[in-house]
Motif scaffolding. Sequence first.
Motif, PDB file in Angstrom:
ATOM      1  N   ASN A 168       0.796  -1.231   0.000  1.00 19.78           N
ATOM      2  CA  ASN A 168       0.000   0.000   0.000  1.00 19.78           C
ATOM      3  C   ASN A 168       0.825   1.275   0.000  1.00 19.78           C
ATOM      4  OD1 ASN A 168      -2.475  -1.490   0.236  1.00 19.78           O
ATOM      5  ND2 ASN A 168      -1.979  -1.810   2.404  1.00 19.78           N
ATOM      6  N   ASN A 169       2.086   1.171   0.303  1.00 16.55           N
ATOM      7  CA  ASN A 169       2.902   2.379   0.387  1.00 16.55           C
ATOM      8  C   ASN A 169       4.369   2.063   0.151  1.00 16.55           C
ATOM      9  OD1 ASN A 169       3.008   1.055   3.052  1.00 16.55           O
ATOM     10  ND2 ASN A 169       4.207   2.841   3.662  1.00 16.55           N
ATOM     11  N   GLY A 170       5.137   3.113  -0.115  1.00 18.82           N
ATOM     12  CA  GLY A 170       6.565   2.935  -0.339  1.00 18.82           C
ATOM     13  C   GLY A 170       7.324   4.196   0.032  1.00 18.82           C
ATOM     14  N   LEU A 171       8.614   4.031   0.317  1.00 24.45           N
ATOM     15  CA  LEU A 171       9.502   5.146   0.647  1.00 24.45           C
ATOM     16  C   LEU A 171      10.615   5.200  -0.396  1.00 24.45           C
ATOM     17  CD1 LEU A 171      10.419   7.385   2.683  1.00 24.45           C
ATOM     18  CD2 LEU A 171      11.823   5.608   3.768  1.00 24.45           C
ATOM     19  N   PHE A 172      10.844   6.392  -0.947  1.00 18.97           N
ATOM     20  CA  PHE A 172      11.819   6.552  -2.014  1.00 18.97           C
ATOM     21  C   PHE A 172      12.705   7.766  -1.741  1.00 18.97           C
ATOM     22  CE2 PHE A 172       8.088   4.470  -3.611  1.00 18.97           C
ATOM     23  CZ  PHE A 172       8.579   3.422  -4.377  1.00 18.97           C
ATOM     24  N   LEU A 173      13.932   7.679  -2.237  1.00 17.77           N
ATOM     25  CA  LEU A 173      14.900   8.764  -2.083  1.00 17.77           C
ATOM     26  C   LEU A 173      15.263   9.301  -3.460  1.00 17.77           C
ATOM     27  CD1 LEU A 173      16.963  10.422  -0.409  1.00 17.77           C
ATOM     28  CD2 LEU A 173      18.566   8.505  -0.689  1.00 17.77           C
ATOM     29  N   LYS A 174      15.187  10.616  -3.604  1.00 21.33           N
ATOM     30  CA  LYS A 174      15.617  11.281  -4.835  1.00 21.33           C
ATOM     31  C   LYS A 174      16.921  12.005  -4.557  1.00 21.33           C
ATOM     32  CE  LYS A 174      14.915  12.876  -9.065  1.00 21.33           C
ATOM     33  NZ  LYS A 174      15.035  11.956 -10.194  1.00 21.33           N
ATOM     34  N   LYS A 181       4.992   7.252  -1.214  1.00 21.02           N
ATOM     35  CA  LYS A 181       4.067   6.942  -2.305  1.00 21.02           C
ATOM     36  C   LYS A 181       3.003   5.979  -1.786  1.00 21.02           C
ATOM     37  CE  LYS A 181       4.028   5.557  -7.182  1.00 21.02           C
ATOM     38  NZ  LYS A 181       2.750   4.874  -7.102  1.00 21.02           N
ATOM     39  N   PHE A 182       1.749   6.296  -2.085  1.00 20.30           N
ATOM     40  CA  PHE A 182       0.633   5.475  -1.632  1.00 20.30           C
ATOM     41  C   PHE A 182      -0.129   4.939  -2.839  1.00 20.30           C
ATOM     42  CE2 PHE A 182       1.543   8.600   1.634  1.00 20.30           C
ATOM     43  CZ  PHE A 182       1.672   7.802   2.760  1.00 20.30           C
ATOM     44  N   SER A 183      -0.206   3.594  -2.904  1.00 21.75           N
ATOM     45  CA  SER A 183      -0.911   2.907  -3.998  1.00 21.75           C
ATOM     46  C   SER A 183      -0.417   3.449  -5.340  1.00 21.75           C
ATOM     47  CB  SER A 183      -2.420   3.066  -3.838  1.00 21.75           C
ATOM     48  OG  SER A 183      -2.827   2.504  -2.600  1.00 21.75           O
ATOM     49  N   ASP A 184      -1.346   3.883  -6.209  1.00 17.47           N
ATOM     50  CA  ASP A 184      -0.969   4.363  -7.542  1.00 17.47           C
ATOM     51  C   ASP A 184      -0.819   5.873  -7.604  1.00 17.47           C
ATOM     52  OD1 ASP A 184      -0.978   1.767  -8.584  1.00 17.47           O
ATOM     53  OD2 ASP A 184      -3.133   1.847  -8.987  1.00 17.47           O
ATOM     54  N   ASN A 185      -0.864   6.539  -6.466  1.00 15.81           N
ATOM     55  CA  ASN A 185      -0.746   7.999  -6.453  1.00 15.81           C
ATOM     56  C   ASN A 185       0.697   8.435  -6.698  1.00 15.81           C
ATOM     57  OD1 ASN A 185      -3.496   8.299  -5.813  1.00 15.81           O
ATOM     58  ND2 ASN A 185      -3.056   7.951  -3.633  1.00 15.81           N
ATOM     59  N   ALA A 186       0.847   9.689  -7.094  1.00 19.75           N
ATOM     60  CA  ALA A 186       2.189  10.243  -7.306  1.00 19.75           C
ATOM     61  C   ALA A 186       2.908  10.349  -5.966  1.00 19.75           C
ATOM     62  CB  ALA A 186       2.086  11.611  -7.961  1.00 19.75           C
ATOM     63  N   PRO A 187       4.224  10.207  -5.951  1.00 19.08           N
ATOM     64  CA  PRO A 187       4.968  10.321  -4.696  1.00 19.08           C
ATOM     65  C   PRO A 187       4.869  11.728  -4.118  1.00 19.08           C
ATOM     66  CG  PRO A 187       6.463  10.201  -6.573  1.00 19.08           C
ATOM     67  CD  PRO A 187       5.098   9.915  -7.097  1.00 19.08           C
ATOM     68  N   ALA A 205       1.678  13.467   6.193  1.00 21.49           N
ATOM     69  CA  ALA A 205       1.751  12.996   4.806  1.00 21.49           C
ATOM     70  C   ALA A 205       0.975  11.702   4.599  1.00 21.49           C
ATOM     71  CB  ALA A 205       3.213  12.791   4.397  1.00 21.49           C
ATOM     72  N   PHE A 206       0.744  10.955   5.684  1.00 16.02           N
ATOM     73  CA  PHE A 206      -0.026   9.713   5.562  1.00 16.02           C
ATOM     74  C   PHE A 206      -1.514  10.054   5.442  1.00 16.02           C
ATOM     75  CE2 PHE A 206       3.944   8.142   7.084  1.00 16.02           C
ATOM     76  CZ  PHE A 206       4.042   6.849   6.587  1.00 16.02           C
TER      77      PHE A 206
END
Length: 250
Positions: free
Chosen positions: A157-163, A195-201, A214-215
């Motif tokens: 359902n969610n993810g954490l990403f680093l740019k 990032k949640f589901s198919d939404n933009a990060p 943010a959640f």
Amino acid sequence: MKTFKTTLTLLIFFLTSSYVLPQYGNVNGRQSNANFEANLAVNSQMRGRDIFQDVLQRSNKSELTLSDIEGEPYFKEQFSNGILFYKDSLNLGEFLIRYNAFTDEMESSNDSGNTVINKVDEISILLDNEKYVILNFLDDNNIIKKGFFIEKYRGENNGLFLKKYMTIKDGKEAKTSFHKSTPPSFVDHEKYYLKFSDNAPIEIKLKKNKVLNAFPDKKDLLEKFVAEKKLQLETEEDLIELSKFYNTLD
């Protein structure tokens, strides 16, 4: 046979599109170039000058060239052995790759020079023990772009990403003969995204309230979890722990 045909079709797409991928790997993911180490040594000194200059012009810094700027647009200038995947499970092969943090491009090297890898949905690149993925995101001008992100955690359902990226800091002319002028220089930056589901990060600041806000839901449960675990939400480790917990909630 079906997997082989799919892999072959994807490789043909990469090789015939406007940005091409050099033929370094084979469909089984094994290194096919006998001069791999020699190419690594030779190409470690090469730069993606055409790519870089094009981006400079689009960023209104067309008067600059790479030699004018202090530093490099890479966190690691030398090409490394990277592996390209499609949909995580389909191994498209081994390639010489480095990340250009200013242009947000993956440069790949072969005997004829440097090219960049197409930003195709659902490809990922394993490079220097980091997994780079393609995500659609809003840039600082609210324009939708595709970019490379380092995947730190991904649940259902969610993810954490680093740019990780670089910008150019303007140089300064010496005001008097007693002052020294400074050249333009590359400056590195980091931003974390949820990032949640198919939404933009969503970009997040590493502050407890901003992270929790943010959640999209379950805030009471998240606040209780943070208090029990004594998380400050100022580190990547805390963000991953919170993201994993959120993914367990119904």
